[in-house]
Design an enzyme around this catalytic site. Structure first.
Site, PDB file in Angstrom:
ATOM      1  N   ARG A 105      53.361 -33.628 -37.041  1.00 47.82           N
ATOM      2  CA  ARG A 105      54.220 -33.758 -38.217  1.00 47.82           C
ATOM      3  C   ARG A 105      53.693 -34.898 -39.077  1.00 47.82           C
ATOM      4  NH1 ARG A 105      59.677 -34.988 -37.111  1.00 47.82           N
ATOM      5  NH2 ARG A 105      60.032 -34.295 -39.244  1.00 47.82           N
ATOM      6  N   SER A 106      53.661 -34.684 -40.358  1.00 51.33           N
ATOM      7  CA  SER A 106      53.118 -35.670 -41.291  1.00 51.33           C
ATOM      8  C   SER A 106      53.813 -37.026 -41.168  1.00 51.33           C
ATOM      9  CB  SER A 106      53.257 -35.143 -42.722  1.00 51.33           C
ATOM     10  OG  SER A 106      52.872 -36.115 -43.649  1.00 51.33           O
ATOM     11  N   SER A 107      55.129 -37.005 -40.987  1.00 58.61           N
ATOM     12  CA  SER A 107      55.890 -38.260 -40.895  1.00 58.61           C
ATOM     13  C   SER A 107      55.435 -39.102 -39.708  1.00 58.61           C
ATOM     14  CB  SER A 107      57.384 -37.969 -40.774  1.00 58.61           C
ATOM     15  OG  SER A 107      57.840 -37.317 -41.934  1.00 58.61           O
ATOM     16  N   ARG A 110      51.725 -40.475 -40.228  1.00 58.67           N
ATOM     17  CA  ARG A 110      51.694 -41.653 -41.103  1.00 58.67           C
ATOM     18  C   ARG A 110      51.990 -42.944 -40.345  1.00 58.67           C
ATOM     19  NH1 ARG A 110      53.520 -39.438 -46.863  1.00 58.67           N
ATOM     20  NH2 ARG A 110      52.881 -37.279 -46.521  1.00 58.67           N
ATOM     21  N   GLU A 133      48.251 -33.666 -26.809  1.00 57.86           N
ATOM     22  CA  GLU A 133      47.257 -34.700 -26.525  1.00 57.86           C
ATOM     23  C   GLU A 133      47.570 -35.881 -27.445  1.00 57.86           C
ATOM     24  OE1 GLU A 133      44.109 -32.248 -27.805  1.00 57.86           O
ATOM     25  OE2 GLU A 133      44.006 -31.119 -25.946  1.00 57.86           O
ATOM     26  N   TYR A 166      44.754 -13.879 -24.060  1.00 56.26           N
ATOM     27  CA  TYR A 166      44.678 -14.986 -23.096  1.00 56.26           C
ATOM     28  C   TYR A 166      45.313 -14.642 -21.755  1.00 56.26           C
ATOM     29  CZ  TYR A 166      44.408 -19.829 -21.554  1.00 56.26           C
ATOM     30  OH  TYR A 166      44.113 -20.972 -20.853  1.00 56.26           O
ATOM     31  N   GLN A 177      51.648 -22.772 -18.089  1.00 56.35           N
ATOM     32  CA  GLN A 177      51.855 -24.183 -17.754  1.00 56.35           C
ATOM     33  C   GLN A 177      53.272 -24.591 -18.111  1.00 56.35           C
ATOM     34  OE1 GLN A 177      48.693 -25.990 -20.005  1.00 56.35           O
ATOM     35  NE2 GLN A 177      49.923 -26.200 -21.826  1.00 56.35           N
TER      36      GLN A 177
END
Length: 191
Positions: A105-107, A110, A133, A166, A177
């Site tokens: 997420r951009s927030s 940043r 990750e 997959y 998983q």
């Protein structure tokens, strides 16, 4: 073609894309994204006990990582320069003709939080809780809370259904998983 909010909603309603638990669309659905929330299990390297990642040493990666479970009301502190694996609360299942792509997420970006290094693609037929990750590339520690919206998925149509999705691959190391699985690269024949 990337799915719009209306196509994501329709795919969720029909069961074409499966997300469990069901997302709160008023909070988690964007114009062409679906946010997912941070789980409470983290895996971190025991770097004081193992000073190097040597893929030919015979040591399994999960033997040099520790799993940490954070209570839902607590926080996980990601220090600058640190790396941890985590997972989403949501389980995702994709059909044979859709690709999922994960982004931060951009927030949070940043603040210096990276949620994937290179593994942004979830192949058609993928099923499981996505592993994150996490890296803090900023200068200040970041507090991460279970349940917070941490990443966004986009979904893209293939030109035709995958011949071998997959879930049909013999080499599907991360299928189904349900926790932040460490790398299984030592299972590859190229190491």
């Amino acid at each position: 073609m990337i799915l719009s909010d209306r196509d994501i909603k329709q795919s969720l309603e029909s069961g074409r894309i499966k997300v469990v638990p069901s997302p709160e669309l008023d909070k988690q659905l964007g114009a062409c994204t679906l946010d997912m929330r941070l789980g409470n299990v983290f895996s971190v390297f025991e770097h004081s006990r193992y000073p190097i990642l040597d893929l030919r040493s015979g040591i399994k990666i999960d033997d040099i990582m520790t799993s940490i479970t954070i209570p839902d009301c607590d926080r996980f502190i990601l220090q600058p320069g640190e790396f941890a694996l985590a997972m989403t609360i949501e389980r995702l299942e994709l059909p044979d003709d859709l690709v999922g792509r994960i982004d931060g997420r951009s927030s949070l970006g940043r603040l210096g939080l990276i949620i994937h290094g290179t593994a942004s693609t979830f192949e058609p037929g993928w099923k499981g809780n996505p592993t994150l990750e996490l890296s803090n590339i900023g200068r200040m520690p970041i507090a991460l809370y279970p349940g917070m919206r941490i990443c966004s998925f986009t979904f893209e149509m293939l030109s035709s259904p995958a011949e071998v999705p997959y879930d049909k691959k013999m080499s599907a190391k991360y299928m189904n998983q349900d926790g932040p699985l460490p790398s299984k690269i030592i299972d590859d024949d190229t190491v």
